[in-house]
Design a protein around this motif. Structure first.
Motif, PDB file in Angstrom:
ATOM      1  N   MET A  89      12.861 -16.141  13.256  1.00  0.00           N
ATOM      2  CA  MET A  89      11.596 -15.468  12.275  1.00  0.00           C
ATOM      3  C   MET A  89      10.794 -15.098  14.268  1.00  0.00           C
ATOM      4  SD  MET A  89       8.332 -17.031  10.103  1.00  0.00           S
ATOM      5  CE  MET A  89       9.772 -16.936   8.812  1.00  0.00           C
ATOM      6  N   ALA A  90      10.371 -13.622  14.214  1.00  0.00           N
ATOM      7  CA  ALA A  90       9.176 -13.668  15.579  1.00  0.00           C
ATOM      8  C   ALA A  90       7.837 -13.241  14.980  1.00  0.00           C
ATOM      9  CB  ALA A  90      10.133 -11.505  16.127  1.00  0.00           C
ATOM     10  N   LEU A  91       7.196 -12.991  15.392  1.00  0.00           N
ATOM     11  CA  LEU A  91       5.715 -12.897  15.451  1.00  0.00           C
ATOM     12  C   LEU A  91       5.282 -11.089  16.070  1.00  0.00           C
ATOM     13  CD1 LEU A  91       3.079 -13.844  14.115  1.00  0.00           C
ATOM     14  CD2 LEU A  91       1.583 -14.419  16.305  1.00  0.00           C
ATOM     15  N   VAL A  92       4.610 -10.530  15.675  1.00  0.00           N
ATOM     16  CA  VAL A  92       4.796  -8.754  15.706  1.00  0.00           C
ATOM     17  C   VAL A  92       3.445  -8.461  15.378  1.00  0.00           C
ATOM     18  CG1 VAL A  92       5.958  -6.527  15.092  1.00  0.00           C
ATOM     19  CG2 VAL A  92       7.122  -8.070  15.190  1.00  0.00           C
ATOM     20  N   THR A  93       2.750  -7.597  16.359  1.00  0.00           N
ATOM     21  CA  THR A  93       1.791  -6.970  15.977  1.00  0.00           C
ATOM     22  C   THR A  93       1.278  -5.801  16.783  1.00  0.00           C
ATOM     23  OG1 THR A  93      -0.168  -9.066  16.755  1.00  0.00           O
ATOM     24  CG2 THR A  93      -0.754  -6.897  16.878  1.00  0.00           C
ATOM     25  N   THR A  94       1.144  -4.836  15.611  1.00  0.00           N
ATOM     26  CA  THR A  94       1.286  -3.758  15.540  1.00  0.00           C
ATOM     27  C   THR A  94       0.056  -2.793  14.930  1.00  0.00           C
ATOM     28  OG1 THR A  94       2.744  -1.856  15.158  1.00  0.00           O
ATOM     29  CG2 THR A  94       2.981  -3.331  13.383  1.00  0.00           C
ATOM     30  N   LYS A  95      -0.554  -1.533  15.401  1.00  0.00           N
ATOM     31  CA  LYS A  95      -0.686  -0.961  14.411  1.00  0.00           C
ATOM     32  C   LYS A  95      -0.489   0.132  13.549  1.00  0.00           C
ATOM     33  CE  LYS A  95      -4.071   0.676  18.839  1.00  0.00           C
ATOM     34  NZ  LYS A  95      -4.378   2.096  19.307  1.00  0.00           N
ATOM     35  N   ALA A  96      -1.051  -0.260  11.788  1.00  0.00           N
ATOM     36  CA  ALA A  96      -0.165   0.606  11.061  1.00  0.00           C
ATOM     37  C   ALA A  96      -1.178   1.127   9.990  1.00  0.00           C
ATOM     38  CB  ALA A  96       0.076  -1.537  10.120  1.00  0.00           C
ATOM     39  N   ILE A  97      -0.339   1.530   9.527  1.00  0.00           N
ATOM     40  CA  ILE A  97      -1.130   2.809   8.162  1.00  0.00           C
ATOM     41  C   ILE A  97      -1.124   1.754   6.711  1.00  0.00           C
ATOM     42  CG2 ILE A  97      -2.258   4.645   7.062  1.00  0.00           C
ATOM     43  CD1 ILE A  97      -1.947   5.849  10.055  1.00  0.00           C
ATOM     44  N   VAL A  98      -2.000   1.544   5.974  1.00  0.00           N
ATOM     45  CA  VAL A  98      -2.017   0.746   4.540  1.00  0.00           C
ATOM     46  C   VAL A  98      -0.842   2.030   3.721  1.00  0.00           C
ATOM     47  CG1 VAL A  98      -2.596  -0.538   2.439  1.00  0.00           C
ATOM     48  CG2 VAL A  98      -3.382  -0.783   4.917  1.00  0.00           C
ATOM     49  N   LEU A  99      -0.063   2.036   3.067  1.00  0.00           N
ATOM     50  CA  LEU A  99       0.326   2.912   2.423  1.00  0.00           C
ATOM     51  C   LEU A  99       0.334   2.969   0.863  1.00  0.00           C
ATOM     52  CD1 LEU A  99       4.023   4.385   4.379  1.00  0.00           C
ATOM     53  CD2 LEU A  99       1.994   5.224   4.225  1.00  0.00           C
ATOM     54  N   LYS A 100       0.560   1.516   0.452  1.00  0.00           N
ATOM     55  CA  LYS A 100       0.812   1.534  -1.059  1.00  0.00           C
ATOM     56  C   LYS A 100       0.294  -0.265  -0.520  1.00  0.00           C
ATOM     57  CE  LYS A 100       5.331   1.445  -2.449  1.00  0.00           C
ATOM     58  NZ  LYS A 100       6.398   1.901  -3.317  1.00  0.00           N
ATOM     59  N   SER A 101      -0.361  -0.996  -2.277  1.00  0.00           N
ATOM     60  CA  SER A 101      -0.320  -2.267  -2.502  1.00  0.00           C
ATOM     61  C   SER A 101      -0.256  -2.040  -4.363  1.00  0.00           C
ATOM     62  CB  SER A 101      -2.367  -2.603  -1.656  1.00  0.00           C
ATOM     63  OG  SER A 101      -2.285  -3.599  -2.725  1.00  0.00           O
ATOM     64  N   MET A 102       0.370  -3.617  -4.218  1.00  0.00           N
ATOM     65  CA  MET A 102       0.433  -3.832  -5.424  1.00  0.00           C
ATOM     66  C   MET A 102       0.442  -5.763  -5.388  1.00  0.00           C
ATOM     67  SD  MET A 102       4.780  -3.726  -5.388  1.00  0.00           S
ATOM     68  CE  MET A 102       4.755  -5.005  -7.067  1.00  0.00           C
ATOM     69  N   ARG A 103       0.117  -5.573  -6.843  1.00  0.00           N
ATOM     70  CA  ARG A 103      -0.399  -7.691  -6.830  1.00  0.00           C
ATOM     71  C   ARG A 103       0.996  -8.047  -7.437  1.00  0.00           C
ATOM     72  NH1 ARG A 103      -4.646  -7.001 -12.054  1.00  0.00           N
ATOM     73  NH2 ARG A 103      -6.492  -6.406 -10.349  1.00  0.00           N
ATOM     74  N   TRP A 104       0.612  -9.191  -6.875  1.00  0.00           N
ATOM     75  CA  TRP A 104       2.062 -10.078  -6.735  1.00  0.00           C
ATOM     76  C   TRP A 104       0.920 -11.775  -6.922  1.00  0.00           C
ATOM     77  CZ3 TRP A 104       6.576  -9.494  -7.203  1.00  0.00           C
ATOM     78  CH2 TRP A 104       8.056  -9.641  -7.095  1.00  0.00           C
ATOM     79  N   GLY A 105       1.925 -12.196  -8.549  1.00  0.00           N
ATOM     80  CA  GLY A 105       1.561 -13.362  -8.732  1.00  0.00           C
ATOM     81  C   GLY A 105       0.351 -13.592  -9.165  1.00  0.00           C
ATOM     82  N   GLU A 106      -0.074 -14.805  -8.649  1.00  0.00           N
ATOM     83  CA  GLU A 106      -1.720 -14.856  -9.223  1.00  0.00           C
ATOM     84  C   GLU A 106      -2.462 -14.503  -8.556  1.00  0.00           C
ATOM     85  OE1 GLU A 106      -2.414 -19.118 -10.596  1.00  0.00           O
ATOM     86  OE2 GLU A 106      -1.165 -18.469 -12.051  1.00  0.00           O
ATOM     87  N   ALA A 107      -2.172 -14.433  -6.977  1.00  0.00           N
ATOM     88  CA  ALA A 107      -3.228 -13.907  -6.076  1.00  0.00           C
ATOM     89  C   ALA A 107      -3.187 -13.546  -4.835  1.00  0.00           C
ATOM     90  CB  ALA A 107      -3.743 -15.631  -5.336  1.00  0.00           C
TER      91      ALA A 107
END
Length: 251
Positions: free
Chosen positions: A1-19
């Motif tokens: 597992m690696a920690l990655v930091t990058t510039k990004a643009i949100v394409l879409k979002s969907m609910r998952w579980g309760e929160a």
């Protein structure tokens, strides 16, 4: 597992579980990535409103090996593009931009040109007086940058140079057909005038930052809009967001 930091643009979002939320981003460093934001739907979430679609962010997440879904650790807002959520025309235009990028790109296949074109497309939407034309030009450039460039210089079937005359565009072949191939084809084709062909050639040739200055009206605009809409649907495999459906969803 690696920690990655990058510039990004949100394409879409969907609910998952309760929160939680599962988000799709187009990032500068890694291309299209997906991640889960734990607790993003809680009132006092550390993510605040920074994960709204169209947002430009600095994204830090745990990139899990052999797992397509990362875990979002930290988000820092760069540009919220909030004006794009304030009118139906702009919501529609921005939604089509991010949906096309989502549809034509593979997971974790970096393409900085696509990232910068999307960022410039959203910035240009904020100040344009013709969102539909800007979106059309954006679609032409994204299709080209992702390997689906509409072929209007040579026949998409036999590669013969096209004559300077009206032609027909085959969405399944990805371009115009010469008279010989058109005559023997069973493909669904769309009419393309010489003016529309010239507009497409010019729109592809110049950088997107300058392409926004192009104008199209009348028959040329109607033809190119129909051709690119049909071709994009053929490439993506589904319709891009439609204004009527977005209006209904917002009620």
């Amino acid at each position: 597992m690696a920690l990655v930091t990058t510039k990004a643009i949100v394409l879409k979002s969907m609910r998952w579980g309760e929160a939680d939320r599962i988000l799709t981003f187009y990032s500068l460093q890694m291309g299209k990535v997906r991640g889960i934001a734990r607790g993003a739907r809680r009132m006092k979430s550390r993510f605040g409103g920074m994960l709204e679609p169209f947002s430009s962010i600095n994204l830090t997440f745990f990139n899990k090996r052999n797992d397509s879904l990362g875990s979002i650790s930290y988000v820092d807002s760069l540009e919220s593009f909030s004006p794009l959520r304030e009118s139906l025309d702009l919501i529609w235009a921005a939604s089509r931009m991010v949906a096309l990028v989502d549809g034509v790109t593979a997971d974790r296949d970096s393409n900085p040109t696509i990232y910068h074109t999307l960022l410039e497309g959203l910035r240009s939407l904020v100040r344009t007086d013709d969102p539909a034309l800007l979106t059309l030009l954006f679609q032409i450039h994204i299709l080209s940058h992702s390997g689906f460039q509409p072929q209007v210089d040579r026949c998409a079937s036999c590669s013969r140079a096209l004559e300077e005359q009206p032609s027909r565009f085959s969405p399944s072949a990805g371009g115009c057909l010469c008279r010989s191939c058109d005559g023997g084809s069973w493909d669904y084709c769309l009419p393309m005038s010489q003016g529309s062909m010239a507009f497409l050639r010019q729109a592809r040739r110049i950088p997107f930052t300058r392409a926004a200055r192009l104008k199209a009206t009348g028959q040329v605009r109607r033809e190119v809009e129909t051709i690119i809409e049909t071709y994009a649907r053929s490439v993506v495999g589904k319709r891009l967001p439609e204004k009527e459906l977005l209006a209904t969803a917002g009620k």
